[in-house]
Design a protein around this motif. Sequence first.
Motif, PDB file in Angstrom:
ATOM      1  N   ASP A   1      -8.142   0.083   0.221  1.00 50.98           N
ATOM      2  CA  ASP A   1      -7.567   0.962   1.249  1.00 50.98           C
ATOM      3  C   ASP A   1      -8.525   1.210   2.415  1.00 50.98           C
ATOM      4  OD1 ASP A   1      -9.256   2.452  -0.239  1.00 50.98           O
ATOM      5  OD2 ASP A   1      -7.876   4.101  -0.651  1.00 50.98           O
ATOM      6  N   GLN A   2      -9.612   0.402   2.425  1.00 51.13           N
ATOM      7  CA  GLN A   2     -10.455   0.348   3.632  1.00 51.13           C
ATOM      8  C   GLN A   2     -10.406  -1.065   4.212  1.00 51.13           C
ATOM      9  OE1 GLN A   2     -14.357   2.007   2.895  1.00 51.13           O
ATOM     10  NE2 GLN A   2     -13.493   3.771   1.830  1.00 51.13           N
ATOM     11  N   PHE A   3      -9.490  -1.887   3.696  1.00 53.33           N
ATOM     12  CA  PHE A   3      -9.046  -3.156   4.271  1.00 53.33           C
ATOM     13  C   PHE A   3     -10.143  -4.220   4.469  1.00 53.33           C
ATOM     14  CE2 PHE A   3      -6.508   0.435   6.120  1.00 53.33           C
ATOM     15  CZ  PHE A   3      -5.542   0.393   5.128  1.00 53.33           C
ATOM     16  N   PRO A   4     -10.656  -4.752   3.344  1.00 54.88           N
ATOM     17  CA  PRO A   4     -11.753  -5.732   3.417  1.00 54.88           C
ATOM     18  C   PRO A   4     -11.447  -6.970   4.272  1.00 54.88           C
ATOM     19  CG  PRO A   4     -10.866  -5.549   1.159  1.00 54.88           C
ATOM     20  CD  PRO A   4     -10.306  -4.409   1.953  1.00 54.88           C
TER      21      PRO A   4
ATOM     22  N   LEU B   1      -3.577  -3.967   4.330  1.00 52.93           N
ATOM     23  CA  LEU B   1      -3.184  -3.381   5.618  1.00 52.93           C
ATOM     24  C   LEU B   1      -1.770  -3.831   5.960  1.00 52.93           C
ATOM     25  CD1 LEU B   1      -3.859  -1.785   8.188  1.00 52.93           C
ATOM     26  CD2 LEU B   1      -4.855  -3.853   9.149  1.00 52.93           C
ATOM     27  N   LEU B   2      -1.508  -5.103   5.738  1.00 51.12           N
ATOM     28  CA  LEU B   2      -0.178  -5.657   6.004  1.00 51.12           C
ATOM     29  C   LEU B   2       0.873  -5.088   5.044  1.00 51.12           C
ATOM     30  CD1 LEU B   2       0.761  -9.159   7.001  1.00 51.12           C
ATOM     31  CD2 LEU B   2       1.648  -8.469   4.835  1.00 51.12           C
ATOM     32  N   LEU B   3       0.465  -4.878   3.807  1.00 50.28           N
ATOM     33  CA  LEU B   3       1.432  -4.457   2.785  1.00 50.28           C
ATOM     34  C   LEU B   3       2.007  -3.062   3.045  1.00 50.28           C
ATOM     35  CD1 LEU B   3       2.576  -5.743   0.239  1.00 50.28           C
ATOM     36  CD2 LEU B   3       0.828  -4.564  -1.082  1.00 50.28           C
ATOM     37  N   GLY B   4       1.192  -2.142   3.547  1.00 51.65           N
ATOM     38  CA  GLY B   4       1.703  -0.818   3.895  1.00 51.65           C
ATOM     39  C   GLY B   4       1.689   0.165   2.740  1.00 51.65           C
ATOM     40  N   ARG B   5       2.580   1.168   2.830  1.00 53.27           N
ATOM     41  CA  ARG B   5       2.603   2.245   1.834  1.00 53.27           C
ATOM     42  C   ARG B   5       3.857   2.194   0.984  1.00 53.27           C
ATOM     43  NH1 ARG B   5      -1.238   6.328   2.827  1.00 53.27           N
ATOM     44  NH2 ARG B   5      -2.309   5.971   4.788  1.00 53.27           N
ATOM     45  N   ASP B   6       3.782   2.785  -0.192  1.00 53.13           N
ATOM     46  CA  ASP B   6       4.948   2.943  -1.041  1.00 53.13           C
ATOM     47  C   ASP B   6       5.931   3.879  -0.313  1.00 53.13           C
ATOM     48  OD1 ASP B   6       5.547   3.080  -4.425  1.00 53.13           O
ATOM     49  OD2 ASP B   6       6.653   4.384  -3.045  1.00 53.13           O
ATOM     50  N   PRO B   7       7.199   3.436  -0.149  1.00 47.33           N
ATOM     51  CA  PRO B   7       8.127   4.266   0.632  1.00 47.33           C
ATOM     52  C   PRO B   7       8.352   5.650   0.008  1.00 47.33           C
ATOM     53  CG  PRO B   7       9.211   2.271  -0.219  1.00 47.33           C
ATOM     54  CD  PRO B   7       7.779   2.186  -0.600  1.00 47.33           C
ATOM     55  N   GLU B   8       8.188   5.767  -1.328  1.00 50.96           N
ATOM     56  CA  GLU B   8       8.418   7.075  -1.961  1.00 50.96           C
ATOM     57  C   GLU B   8       7.150   7.930  -2.051  1.00 50.96           C
ATOM     58  OE1 GLU B   8      10.684   5.882  -5.430  1.00 50.96           O
ATOM     59  OE2 GLU B   8      12.133   5.196  -3.929  1.00 50.96           O
ATOM     60  N   THR B   9       6.101   7.371  -2.666  1.00 51.38           N
ATOM     61  CA  THR B   9       4.894   8.183  -2.879  1.00 51.38           C
ATOM     62  C   THR B   9       4.003   8.255  -1.633  1.00 51.38           C
ATOM     63  OG1 THR B   9       3.552   6.322  -3.601  1.00 51.38           O
ATOM     64  CG2 THR B   9       4.812   7.443  -5.310  1.00 51.38           C
TER      65      THR B   9
ATOM     66  N   LEU C   1      -0.331   0.810  -0.750  1.00 57.31           N
ATOM     67  CA  LEU C   1      -0.113  -0.187  -1.807  1.00 57.31           C
ATOM     68  C   LEU C   1      -1.327  -1.100  -1.876  1.00 57.31           C
ATOM     69  CD1 LEU C   1       3.596  -1.043  -0.933  1.00 57.31           C
ATOM     70  CD2 LEU C   1       2.811   0.141  -2.993  1.00 57.31           C
ATOM     71  N   LYS C   2      -1.614  -1.564  -3.093  1.00 56.24           N
ATOM     72  CA  LYS C   2      -2.767  -2.452  -3.265  1.00 56.24           C
ATOM     73  C   LYS C   2      -2.263  -3.891  -3.347  1.00 56.24           C
ATOM     74  CE  LYS C   2      -6.869  -2.906  -6.240  1.00 56.24           C
ATOM     75  NZ  LYS C   2      -7.018  -4.327  -6.095  1.00 56.24           N
ATOM     76  N   SER C   3      -2.658  -4.689  -2.397  1.00 54.91           N
ATOM     77  CA  SER C   3      -2.231  -6.088  -2.410  1.00 54.91           C
ATOM     78  C   SER C   3      -2.961  -6.826  -3.535  1.00 54.91           C
ATOM     79  CB  SER C   3      -2.569  -6.723  -1.062  1.00 54.91           C
ATOM     80  OG  SER C   3      -2.328  -8.090  -1.093  1.00 54.91           O
ATOM     81  N   PRO C   4      -2.261  -7.760  -4.235  1.00 54.22           N
ATOM     82  CA  PRO C   4      -2.954  -8.504  -5.290  1.00 54.22           C
ATOM     83  C   PRO C   4      -4.134  -9.329  -4.740  1.00 54.22           C
ATOM     84  CG  PRO C   4      -0.692  -9.322  -4.978  1.00 54.22           C
ATOM     85  CD  PRO C   4      -0.841  -8.102  -4.134  1.00 54.22           C
ATOM     86  N   LEU C   5      -4.045  -9.702  -3.472  1.00 54.44           N
ATOM     87  CA  LEU C   5      -5.153 -10.445  -2.851  1.00 54.44           C
ATOM     88  C   LEU C   5      -5.454  -9.872  -1.472  1.00 54.44           C
ATOM     89  CD1 LEU C   5      -4.074 -14.142  -3.601  1.00 54.44           C
ATOM     90  CD2 LEU C   5      -6.004 -12.952  -4.629  1.00 54.44           C
TER      91      LEU C   5
ATOM     92  N   GLU D   1       4.603   3.939  11.255  1.00 59.91           N
ATOM     93  CA  GLU D   1       5.298   4.023   9.973  1.00 59.91           C
ATOM     94  C   GLU D   1       5.738   2.680   9.421  1.00 59.91           C
ATOM     95  OE1 GLU D   1       8.436   6.786   8.879  1.00 59.91           O
ATOM     96  OE2 GLU D   1       7.248   8.316   9.916  1.00 59.91           O
ATOM     97  N   VAL D   2       6.229   1.803  10.312  1.00 62.15           N
ATOM     98  CA  VAL D   2       6.638   0.477   9.821  1.00 62.15           C
ATOM     99  C   VAL D   2       5.796  -0.625  10.455  1.00 62.15           C
ATOM    100  CG1 VAL D   2       9.046   0.915   9.129  1.00 62.15           C
ATOM    101  CG2 VAL D   2       8.511   0.463  11.523  1.00 62.15           C
ATOM    102  N   LEU D   3       5.654  -1.707   9.706  1.00 61.27           N
ATOM    103  CA  LEU D   3       4.868  -2.868  10.162  1.00 61.27           C
ATOM    104  C   LEU D   3       3.576  -2.418  10.855  1.00 61.27           C
ATOM    105  CD1 LEU D   3       7.806  -5.154  11.428  1.00 61.27           C
ATOM    106  CD2 LEU D   3       6.543  -5.387   9.293  1.00 61.27           C
TER     107      LEU D   3
END
Length: 460
Positions: free
Chosen positions: A361-364, A386-394, A398-402, A446-448
């Motif tokens: 979440d500091q975007f390596p 950074l591209l993946l963004g946030r969980d729409p509910e919580t 979000l943590k990208s697998p890579l 908020e988006v993209l």
Amino acid sequence: MKKVKPEPFKIKMVEPISKISRKKREEALKRAGYNLFSLNSDEVYIDLLTDSGTGAMSDNQWAGIMSGDESYAGSNNFHNLSNTVKEVFDYDYTIPTHQGRGAEQVLFPILLDEGQFAISNMHFDTTKAHVELSKGRAVNLVIDESRDTSKYHPFKGNLDLEKTKEFINEKGADNIGFIIITITCNSAGGQPVSMKNIKETSKLAKKYGIKVFMDAARFAENAYFIKQREDGYENKTIKEIVKEMFSYAEGFTMSAKKDGIVNMGGIIGIKNNKELYTKARSRVVPLEGFPTYGGLSGRDMEALARGLKEGIDFDYLDYRIGQVKYLGEKLKEAEIPIQEPVGGHAVFVNAGKMLPHIPYDQFPAQVLGNALYLESGVRGVEVGSLLLGRDPETKENLKSPLELLRLTIPRRVYTNNHMDVVAKGLIKVKDKVDQLKGLEFTYEPEVLRHFTARLKPIKE
Ligand code: F0G
């Protein structure tokens, strides 16, 4: 000395590029909010942000531009384009669109009822967005091997057929709108899908009465990998392989800005389903334009018709993918972790591995991209959290697998000397990665969010 494929062209026109000073790059990056998307192109020396619309057209394509027939309806260039689609893919129906996402917005609402799933190896961002705008849900079922960057697999873009079968059984075939195979699989690193996998996906889908489509942006590069890596295809031509790949699908959406080698354009291709074609044709009118231009001018369609044929030329593909591999090999030699084997359109650097001290979440990968820009004026793009963004509910990140930095090579634009500059820059950065700091938002859309976010380095 390494064997390198020479360019199968000579250069008729040039566009000067130059590198601004390190001080100016520092100022530019700060002004851009540490977001490479916000740089001006003249602040970039070698631009590897994307291979989309950034390719160099040939003299033959430029000549086609001069023969644009700008009739509102029934342009000659449209006929030329649809004849080319018939020749290359053996599909009966062609609908031009302004780019790939234009094709998606026309086709997907026809295929999806509310709440239905679209299954893919991996949806591209806009593909996922258009599934969701059509009130569908996008599911990615690529094989697990794609997530292990150091593990060799010849077709890391393959759909996991077992998982797909389980998913269909669990949700019920009626709840699946369609399967869309992304060739090559961009988000997994430009990784190809095998003919066997395409064929078996089609067989499985048929069993359940589900339609299969292709996201065909990099179809020619996929065909090249099949020829190189899959038994039984070594003596087939790229054209034969392309025809067979598309014979297993009902239709395709294509961003023609990649393997179509044009700066703008897209296509919906439909094999022979007249009913589907008729529906798509009516939707294209209000969204993109009359069905014989769909958002493109006549000259654009002509350049695309010619580009589609150039894009399947073996010598061109051999040089093109050879160049991407050339950069990948240079990085590997320097022990920089990359997605292996190297994909078709880009080298994906594993920034998570290179910068283990920077949390997701500091975007390596963004940190690495910025450091590369400062070092050598090269612009890559983050494909990670950074591209993946946030969980729409919580609303949690979000943590990208890579965490990947994509170095995307435009077609027929840069030489291997440029690739050497890129490699040298990244090797220099590698020696000082532990000095690099994570990033935090100063503005988060908020988006993209990755396109327009503003960030700053975290101070300890
Ligand atoms: N599908 C794939 C696999 C893509 O890579 C892209 C675009 C699209 C669809 C959308 O097409 O841009 O013409 O509307 N990819 C670009 C990239 C933007 O940089 O990878 P579009």
